[in-house]
Design a protein around this motif. Sequence first.
Motif, PDB file in Angstrom:
ATOM      1  N   ASN A   1       0.796  -1.229   0.000  1.00 52.07           N
ATOM      2  CA  ASN A   1       0.000   0.000   0.000  1.00 52.07           C
ATOM      3  C   ASN A   1       0.827   1.278   0.000  1.00 52.07           C
ATOM      4  O   ASN A   1       0.348   2.320  -0.436  1.00 52.07           O
ATOM      5  N   PHE A   2       2.034   1.212   0.536  1.00 52.42           N
ATOM      6  CA  PHE A   2       2.862   2.402   0.671  1.00 52.42           C
ATOM      7  C   PHE A   2       4.290   2.092   0.261  1.00 52.42           C
ATOM      8  O   PHE A   2       4.729   0.950   0.310  1.00 52.42           O
ATOM      9  N   ASP A   3       5.018   3.139  -0.108  1.00 53.70           N
ATOM     10  CA  ASP A   3       6.433   3.024  -0.426  1.00 53.70           C
ATOM     11  C   ASP A   3       7.164   4.047   0.428  1.00 53.70           C
ATOM     12  O   ASP A   3       6.945   5.256   0.296  1.00 53.70           O
ATOM     13  N   GLY A   4       8.011   3.568   1.321  1.00 59.57           N
ATOM     14  CA  GLY A   4       8.747   4.461   2.207  1.00 59.57           C
ATOM     15  C   GLY A   4       9.570   5.497   1.467  1.00 59.57           C
ATOM     16  O   GLY A   4       9.861   6.568   2.002  1.00 59.57           O
ATOM     17  N   HIS A   5       9.948   5.217   0.224  1.00 56.02           N
ATOM     18  CA  HIS A   5      10.708   6.188  -0.571  1.00 56.02           C
ATOM     19  C   HIS A   5       9.898   7.463  -0.825  1.00 56.02           C
ATOM     20  O   HIS A   5      10.470   8.507  -1.096  1.00 56.02           O
ATOM     21  N   ASP A   6       8.578   7.377  -0.745  1.00 57.43           N
ATOM     22  CA  ASP A   6       7.724   8.546  -0.943  1.00 57.43           C
ATOM     23  C   ASP A   6       7.744   9.489   0.267  1.00 57.43           C
ATOM     24  O   ASP A   6       7.203  10.592   0.192  1.00 57.43           O
ATOM     25  N   TYR A   7       8.350   9.066   1.364  1.00 54.95           N
ATOM     26  CA  TYR A   7       8.327   9.838   2.610  1.00 54.95           C
ATOM     27  C   TYR A   7       9.718  10.324   3.028  1.00 54.95           C
ATOM     28  O   TYR A   7       9.913  10.727   4.174  1.00 54.95           O
ATOM     29  N   LEU A   8      10.667  10.316   2.117  1.00 55.72           N
ATOM     30  CA  LEU A   8      12.029  10.722   2.466  1.00 55.72           C
ATOM     31  C   LEU A   8      12.091  12.179   2.924  1.00 55.72           C
ATOM     32  O   LEU A   8      12.765  12.493   3.903  1.00 55.72           O
ATOM     33  N   ASP A   9      11.408  13.068   2.216  1.00 56.62           N
ATOM     34  CA  ASP A   9      11.416  14.484   2.619  1.00 56.62           C
ATOM     35  C   ASP A   9      10.824  14.663   4.013  1.00 56.62           C
ATOM     36  O   ASP A   9      11.345  15.433   4.826  1.00 56.62           O
ATOM     37  N   THR A  10       9.751  13.947   4.306  1.00 54.50           N
ATOM     38  CA  THR A  10       9.136  14.019   5.637  1.00 54.50           C
ATOM     39  C   THR A  10      10.118  13.527   6.692  1.00 54.50           C
ATOM     40  O   THR A  10      10.235  14.123   7.770  1.00 54.50           O
TER      41      THR A  10
ATOM     42  N   LEU B   1      20.051   9.735   8.438  1.00 50.54           N
ATOM     43  CA  LEU B   1      20.552   8.553   7.745  1.00 50.54           C
ATOM     44  C   LEU B   1      19.378   7.857   7.086  1.00 50.54           C
ATOM     45  O   LEU B   1      18.410   7.483   7.762  1.00 50.54           O
ATOM     46  N   LEU B   2      19.464   7.697   5.780  1.00 48.30           N
ATOM     47  CA  LEU B   2      18.433   6.985   5.026  1.00 48.30           C
ATOM     48  C   LEU B   2      19.000   5.664   4.545  1.00 48.30           C
ATOM     49  O   LEU B   2      20.117   5.612   4.034  1.00 48.30           O
ATOM     50  N   ILE B   3      18.216   4.613   4.714  1.00 48.92           N
ATOM     51  CA  ILE B   3      18.564   3.306   4.153  1.00 48.92           C
ATOM     52  C   ILE B   3      17.494   3.030   3.117  1.00 48.92           C
ATOM     53  O   ILE B   3      16.310   2.941   3.446  1.00 48.92           O
ATOM     54  N   LEU B   4      17.914   2.975   1.845  1.00 45.42           N
ATOM     55  CA  LEU B   4      16.951   2.918   0.762  1.00 45.42           C
ATOM     56  C   LEU B   4      17.453   2.094  -0.413  1.00 45.42           C
ATOM     57  O   LEU B   4      18.605   1.693  -0.431  1.00 45.42           O
ATOM     58  N   GLU B   5      16.566   1.855  -1.359  1.00 47.14           N
ATOM     59  CA  GLU B   5      16.911   1.055  -2.529  1.00 47.14           C
ATOM     60  C   GLU B   5      17.364   1.903  -3.708  1.00 47.14           C
ATOM     61  O   GLU B   5      17.985   1.381  -4.621  1.00 47.14           O
ATOM     62  N   GLU B   6      17.040   3.181  -3.690  1.00 49.10           N
ATOM     63  CA  GLU B   6      17.482   4.104  -4.730  1.00 49.10           C
ATOM     64  C   GLU B   6      17.847   5.405  -4.058  1.00 49.10           C
ATOM     65  O   GLU B   6      17.110   5.890  -3.201  1.00 49.10           O
ATOM     66  N   GLY B   7      18.984   5.972  -4.413  1.00 53.34           N
ATOM     67  CA  GLY B   7      19.444   7.191  -3.782  1.00 53.34           C
ATOM     68  C   GLY B   7      18.518   8.362  -4.033  1.00 53.34           C
ATOM     69  O   GLY B   7      17.784   8.394  -5.017  1.00 53.34           O
ATOM     70  N   CYS B   8      18.542   9.327  -3.121  1.00 55.97           N
ATOM     71  CA  CYS B   8      17.754  10.542  -3.309  1.00 55.97           C
ATOM     72  C   CYS B   8      18.703  11.686  -3.673  1.00 55.97           C
ATOM     73  O   CYS B   8      19.910  11.582  -3.496  1.00 55.97           O
ATOM     74  N   GLU B   9      18.156  12.755  -4.151  1.00 55.79           N
ATOM     75  CA  GLU B   9      18.930  13.890  -4.663  1.00 55.79           C
ATOM     76  C   GLU B   9      19.373  14.835  -3.554  1.00 55.79           C
ATOM     77  O   GLU B   9      19.304  16.038  -3.718  1.00 55.79           O
ATOM     78  N   ARG B  10      19.843  14.299  -2.456  1.00 60.07           N
ATOM     79  CA  ARG B  10      20.293  15.139  -1.335  1.00 60.07           C
ATOM     80  C   ARG B  10      21.734  14.779  -1.016  1.00 60.07           C
ATOM     81  O   ARG B  10      22.049  13.610  -0.806  1.00 60.07           O
ATOM     82  N   ASP B  11      22.599  15.779  -0.952  1.00 61.00           N
ATOM     83  CA  ASP B  11      23.987  15.503  -0.595  1.00 61.00           C
ATOM     84  C   ASP B  11      24.285  15.873   0.856  1.00 61.00           C
ATOM     85  O   ASP B  11      25.402  15.727   1.320  1.00 61.00           O
ATOM     86  N   ASP B  12      23.263  16.342   1.583  1.00 57.40           N
ATOM     87  CA  ASP B  12      23.442  16.721   2.976  1.00 57.40           C
ATOM     88  C   ASP B  12      22.953  15.649   3.945  1.00 57.40           C
ATOM     89  O   ASP B  12      22.918  15.860   5.146  1.00 57.40           O
ATOM     90  N   ILE B  13      22.602  14.485   3.412  1.00 55.74           N
ATOM     91  CA  ILE B  13      22.061  13.386   4.217  1.00 55.74           C
ATOM     92  C   ILE B  13      22.892  12.133   3.969  1.00 55.74           C
ATOM     93  O   ILE B  13      23.226  11.819   2.832  1.00 55.74           O
TER      94      ILE B  13
END
Length: 108
Positions: free
Chosen positions: A68-77, A85-97
């Motif tokens: 029902n949900f994808d945690g990748h949709d909540y990275l900004d939150t 620290l994010l543990i994810l399957e695809e990197g996000c466009e943030r270099d400060d994390i």
Amino acid sequence: MQGQSKLTGLGKIIDQLKRAGLLTETTGITDADLQREVSYPITDTRALNFVGNDPAPLRSFVAIRGGNFDGHDYLDTAIENGVRLLILEEGCERDDICQIIVSDTRKA
């Protein structure tokens, strides 16, 4: 409450993911970060507002894909609520994390 106990070192987490064959890459992680303790990761986005902004230990969020949900949709939150620290399957466009990219967050 998630995110409040069970500390371990970031370097140890990365080593364990390497040994398990799950680590794809890391970004934004400095040598100093490798020495930091990491809180037990948050996986439930409903718990993000309880994280707080205390810089030690390093707050973590695992982005898990579900039916029902994808945690990748909540990275900004997660980031807005103090996660560093994010543990994810695809990197996000943030270099400060700090990011640990793995092949499967459910297994990680």
